[in-house]
Write a protein that holds these residues in place. Structure first.
Motif, PDB file in Angstrom:
ATOM      1  N   TYR A 228       0.835  -1.192   0.000  1.00 46.91           N
ATOM      2  CA  TYR A 228       0.000   0.000   0.000  1.00 46.91           C
ATOM      3  C   TYR A 228       0.871   1.244   0.000  1.00 46.91           C
ATOM      4  N   VAL A 229       0.230   2.384  -0.233  1.00 44.32           N
ATOM      5  CA  VAL A 229       0.918   3.669  -0.321  1.00 44.32           C
ATOM      6  C   VAL A 229       0.331   4.595   0.736  1.00 44.32           C
ATOM      7  N   LEU A 230       1.220   5.310   1.448  1.00 44.59           N
ATOM      8  CA  LEU A 230       0.796   6.237   2.492  1.00 44.59           C
ATOM      9  C   LEU A 230       1.345   7.629   2.219  1.00 44.59           C
ATOM     10  N   SER A 231       0.628   8.621   2.704  1.00 42.61           N
ATOM     11  CA  SER A 231       1.191   9.966   2.702  1.00 42.61           C
ATOM     12  C   SER A 231       2.271   9.998   3.782  1.00 42.61           C
ATOM     13  N   PHE A 232       3.152  10.978   3.710  1.00 40.43           N
ATOM     14  CA  PHE A 232       4.218  11.078   4.700  1.00 40.43           C
ATOM     15  C   PHE A 232       3.642  11.291   6.099  1.00 40.43           C
ATOM     16  N   ALA A 233       2.566  12.066   6.208  1.00 40.38           N
ATOM     17  CA  ALA A 233       1.933  12.318   7.509  1.00 40.38           C
ATOM     18  C   ALA A 233       1.344  11.026   8.088  1.00 40.38           C
ATOM     19  N   ASP A 234       0.679  10.229   7.254  1.00 44.73           N
ATOM     20  CA  ASP A 234       0.120   8.961   7.731  1.00 44.73           C
ATOM     21  C   ASP A 234       1.221   7.988   8.145  1.00 44.73           C
ATOM     22  N   PHE A 235       2.296   7.948   7.359  1.00 42.28           N
ATOM     23  CA  PHE A 235       3.439   7.094   7.702  1.00 42.28           C
ATOM     24  C   PHE A 235       3.996   7.474   9.074  1.00 42.28           C
ATOM     25  N   THR A 236       4.155   8.765   9.297  1.00 44.01           N
ATOM     26  CA  THR A 236       4.677   9.249  10.573  1.00 44.01           C
ATOM     27  C   THR A 236       3.746   8.869  11.719  1.00 44.01           C
ATOM     28  N   ALA A 237       2.455   9.051  11.545  1.00 47.14           N
ATOM     29  CA  ALA A 237       1.493   8.740  12.593  1.00 47.14           C
ATOM     30  C   ALA A 237       1.451   7.238  12.907  1.00 47.14           C
ATOM     31  N   MET A 238       1.587   6.412  11.887  1.00 44.89           N
ATOM     32  CA  MET A 238       1.453   4.970  12.075  1.00 44.89           C
ATOM     33  C   MET A 238       2.736   4.279  12.544  1.00 44.89           C
ATOM     34  N   PHE A 239       3.892   4.779  12.122  1.00 43.95           N
ATOM     35  CA  PHE A 239       5.125   4.021  12.325  1.00 43.95           C
ATOM     36  C   PHE A 239       6.208   4.754  13.114  1.00 43.95           C
ATOM     37  N   ALA A 240       5.908   5.875  13.723  1.00 46.28           N
ATOM     38  CA  ALA A 240       6.932   6.651  14.436  1.00 46.28           C
ATOM     39  C   ALA A 240       7.563   5.884  15.594  1.00 46.28           C
ATOM     40  N   GLN A 241       6.866   4.940  16.187  1.00 46.30           N
ATOM     41  CA  GLN A 241       7.386   4.210  17.339  1.00 46.30           C
ATOM     42  C   GLN A 241       8.055   2.882  16.972  1.00 46.30           C
ATOM     43  N   GLU A 242       8.070   2.538  15.704  1.00 45.83           N
ATOM     44  CA  GLU A 242       8.662   1.274  15.262  1.00 45.83           C
ATOM     45  C   GLU A 242      10.189   1.348  15.280  1.00 45.83           C
ATOM     46  N   THR A 243      10.818   0.195  15.300  1.00 51.01           N
ATOM     47  CA  THR A 243      12.269   0.091  15.169  1.00 51.01           C
ATOM     48  C   THR A 243      12.577  -0.208  13.709  1.00 51.01           C
ATOM     49  N   PHE A 244      13.394   0.626  13.091  1.00 52.01           N
ATOM     50  CA  PHE A 244      13.708   0.489  11.670  1.00 52.01           C
ATOM     51  C   PHE A 244      15.147   0.055  11.473  1.00 52.01           C
ATOM     52  N   PHE A 245      15.363  -0.608  10.341  1.00 50.89           N
ATOM     53  CA  PHE A 245      16.686  -1.032   9.918  1.00 50.89           C
ATOM     54  C   PHE A 245      16.905  -0.568   8.488  1.00 50.89           C
ATOM     55  N   LEU A 246      18.130  -0.221   8.170  1.00 51.95           N
ATOM     56  CA  LEU A 246      18.474   0.165   6.810  1.00 51.95           C
ATOM     57  C   LEU A 246      18.647  -1.100   5.998  1.00 51.95           C
ATOM     58  N   TYR A 247      17.875  -1.244   4.936  1.00 54.10           N
ATOM     59  CA  TYR A 247      17.932  -2.435   4.101  1.00 54.10           C
ATOM     60  C   TYR A 247      19.104  -2.322   3.143  1.00 54.10           C
ATOM     61  N   GLU A 248      19.907  -3.365   3.108  1.00 53.70           N
ATOM     62  CA  GLU A 248      21.044  -3.420   2.197  1.00 53.70           C
ATOM     63  C   GLU A 248      20.857  -4.623   1.300  1.00 53.70           C
ATOM     64  N   LYS A 249      20.700  -4.365   0.029  1.00 57.54           N
ATOM     65  CA  LYS A 249      20.503  -5.453  -0.923  1.00 57.54           C
ATOM     66  C   LYS A 249      21.783  -6.262  -1.018  1.00 57.54           C
ATOM     67  N   GLN A 250      21.668  -7.557  -0.876  1.00 56.21           N
ATOM     68  CA  GLN A 250      22.832  -8.426  -0.928  1.00 56.21           C
ATOM     69  C   GLN A 250      23.084  -8.875  -2.353  1.00 56.21           C
ATOM     70  N   ALA A 251      24.348  -8.869  -2.716  1.00 55.22           N
ATOM     71  CA  ALA A 251      24.729  -9.324  -4.053  1.00 55.22           C
ATOM     72  C   ALA A 251      24.510 -10.829  -4.138  1.00 55.22           C
ATOM     73  N   PRO A 252      24.096 -11.300  -5.295  1.00 62.54           N
ATOM     74  CA  PRO A 252      23.915 -12.745  -5.434  1.00 62.54           C
ATOM     75  C   PRO A 252      25.247 -13.458  -5.244  1.00 62.54           C
ATOM     76  N   ALA A 253      25.195 -14.632  -4.681  1.00 59.05           N
ATOM     77  CA  ALA A 253      26.403 -15.401  -4.430  1.00 59.05           C
ATOM     78  C   ALA A 253      27.056 -15.789  -5.754  1.00 59.05           C
ATOM     79  N   GLU A 254      28.358 -15.689  -5.774  1.00 58.98           N
ATOM     80  CA  GLU A 254      29.106 -16.076  -6.968  1.00 58.98           C
ATOM     81  C   GLU A 254      29.101 -17.602  -7.100  1.00 58.98           C
TER      82      GLU A 254
END
Length: 88
Positions: free
Chosen positions: A47-73
């Motif tokens: 789903y898609v949220l406005s920035f204000a709705d995102f802030t209201a809904m998820f301000a107390q969550e713990t976030f992690f920076l997602y790092e895309k992993q390279a495929p294994a050689e």
């Protein structure tokens, strides 16, 4: 994944085009920003949220920076070994 310490940093990462995520025992959700809207994607939701709705809904969550992993050689040595055993 690197833990993001506060919600201000979460917002900054999103504005810079990064993907952040939350995770609990049952689900993992990914968040990205496109055209001033926050796109949320999980195993059973998208789903898609406005920035204000995102802030209201998820301000107390713990976030992690997602790092895309390279495929294994693919190891050519292990590949050759597999095919030698396959035909014996």
């Amino acid at each position: 994944m690197e833990k993001i310490e506060d919600f201000v940093q979460v917002c900054q990462h999103l504005k810079e085009g990064a993907v952040v995520c939350t995770q609990d025992r049952r689900r993992k959700c990914y968040f990205g920003m496109r055209e001033e809207k926050i796109h949320v994607q999980g195993a059973q939701a998208h789903y898609v949220l406005s920035f204000a709705d995102f802030t209201a809904m998820f301000a107390q969550e713990t976030f992690f920076l997602y790092e895309k992993q390279a495929p294994a050689e693919i190891s050519e040595e292990k590949d050759a070994e597999y095919y030698r055993w396959q035909h014996k």
